[in-house]
Design a protein around this motif. Structure first.
Motif, short mmCIF file in Angstrom:
data_model
loop_
_atom_site.label_atom_id
_atom_site.label_comp_id
_atom_site.label_asym_id
_atom_site.label_seq_id
_atom_site.Cartn_x
_atom_site.Cartn_y
_atom_site.Cartn_z
N PRO A 57 0.81 -1.23 0.00
CA PRO A 57 0.00 0.00 0.00
C PRO A 57 0.84 1.27 0.00
N ILE A 58 1.77 1.36 -0.93
CA ILE A 58 2.61 2.56 -1.08
C ILE A 58 2.78 2.84 -2.56
N ILE A 103 6.49 8.54 5.24
CA ILE A 103 5.22 7.80 5.14
C ILE A 103 5.47 6.34 4.82
N VAL A 104 6.37 6.08 3.88
CA VAL A 104 6.70 4.69 3.53
C VAL A 104 7.28 3.97 4.74
N ASP A 155 6.91 4.56 7.96
CA ASP A 155 5.88 4.34 8.99
C ASP A 155 4.89 3.26 8.56
N ASP A 156 4.43 3.36 7.31
CA ASP A 156 3.43 2.39 6.83
C ASP A 156 3.99 0.98 6.77
N MET A 157 5.24 0.86 6.34
CA MET A 157 5.82 -0.48 6.21
C MET A 157 6.15 -1.09 7.57
N ASP A 198 4.40 -0.52 10.29
CA ASP A 198 3.08 -0.96 10.77
C ASP A 198 2.67 -2.26 10.09
N LEU A 199 2.92 -2.34 8.79
CA LEU A 199 2.54 -3.53 8.05
C LEU A 199 3.31 -4.75 8.52
N ALA A 236 8.26 -5.81 2.72
CA ALA A 236 8.12 -4.47 3.30
C ALA A 236 9.48 -3.83 3.57
#
Length: 224
Positions: free
Chosen positions: A117-118, A162-163, A165-167, A169-170, A181
């Protein structure tokens, strides 16, 4: 006549640097394509281009240092040669980052491919615009265009965060895809560093054209 010859040598030096810039941009574009498509044949091409970039870096440095030693240039010509030497190093490092991305593509070949989701393609396109604009500012001696490159860097920094943080979390939610990730985190970091090198190039163009060093001014502004 000697001065005319010196100006011709400066043009030749710029041409050498622009040729190296084209190689660096090509390496980054191919590496990203390899990462996004899984085309490992492109990774070998990136490796070949990196070798050409390394050879070009040495050639540009030798040419520039030879001009400094033999011609003892003053004022704007001196600033141009000094800027070329620094830009040359940043272009070589963009090639290094491209090589790192190609290695990520190779690492992914042995594990299942998934959609994350990036938006790495968008980030890559924005970094490409920064690099192309920085080189264009060099070609046209355009300090205003170089300033626009400086303004783009914050967006890339934000996208990289953002990448990250999102990765993270993933990976916590789905440990099974941690390797994919983590590779995305590394590629994002490589792109962020390419943006930093584009920023450095733009700063050196401003130094060449205007004779002003904007690096410390930027640091003070960021500290505020």
């Amino acid at each position: 006549m000697p001065r005319i010859n010196f100006q011709q040598q400066l043009i030749a030096l710029k041409d050498k640097l622009l040729a190296m810039a084209a190689l660096s941009q090509q390496a980054l574009s191919l590496a990203l394509e390899a990462y996004l498509t899984g085309n490992l044949g492109l990774c070998e091409h990136v490796k070949e281009i990196e070798a050409a970039i390394n050879a070009a870096e040495t050639n540009v440095d030798e040419f520039a240092y030879d001009l400094l030693a033999k011609e003892q240039p003053m004022a704007i010509d001196l600033r141009f040669i000094l800027a070329v030497i620094k830009i040359n190093s940043d272009l070589e490092r963009i090639g290094d980052q491209a090589s790192n991305i190609a290695h990520r593509a190779q690492a992914l070949a042995s594990i299942p491919q998934i959609e994350l989701p990036i938006d790495i393609p968008d980030m890559g396109e924005k970094v490409g615009v920064m690099i192309r604009s920085a080189i264009q500012s060099l070609l046209e001696a355009d300090a205003r265009l170089a300033e626009q490159v400086l303004a783009m860097d914050d967006e890339i920094d934000d996208l990289n965060r953002i990448v990250q943080d999102d990765m993270v979390d993933l990976m916590q939610q789905q440990p099974v895809i941690s390797e994919q990730a983590l590779n995305a985190i590394l590629v994002s970091r490589n792109l962020e560093r390419c943006a930093d090198h584009a920023t450095n190039i733009a700063e050196d163009v401003i130094f060449w054209v205007r004779g002003s060093d904007v690096r410390h001014k930027l640091s003070l502004a960021q500290a505020d």
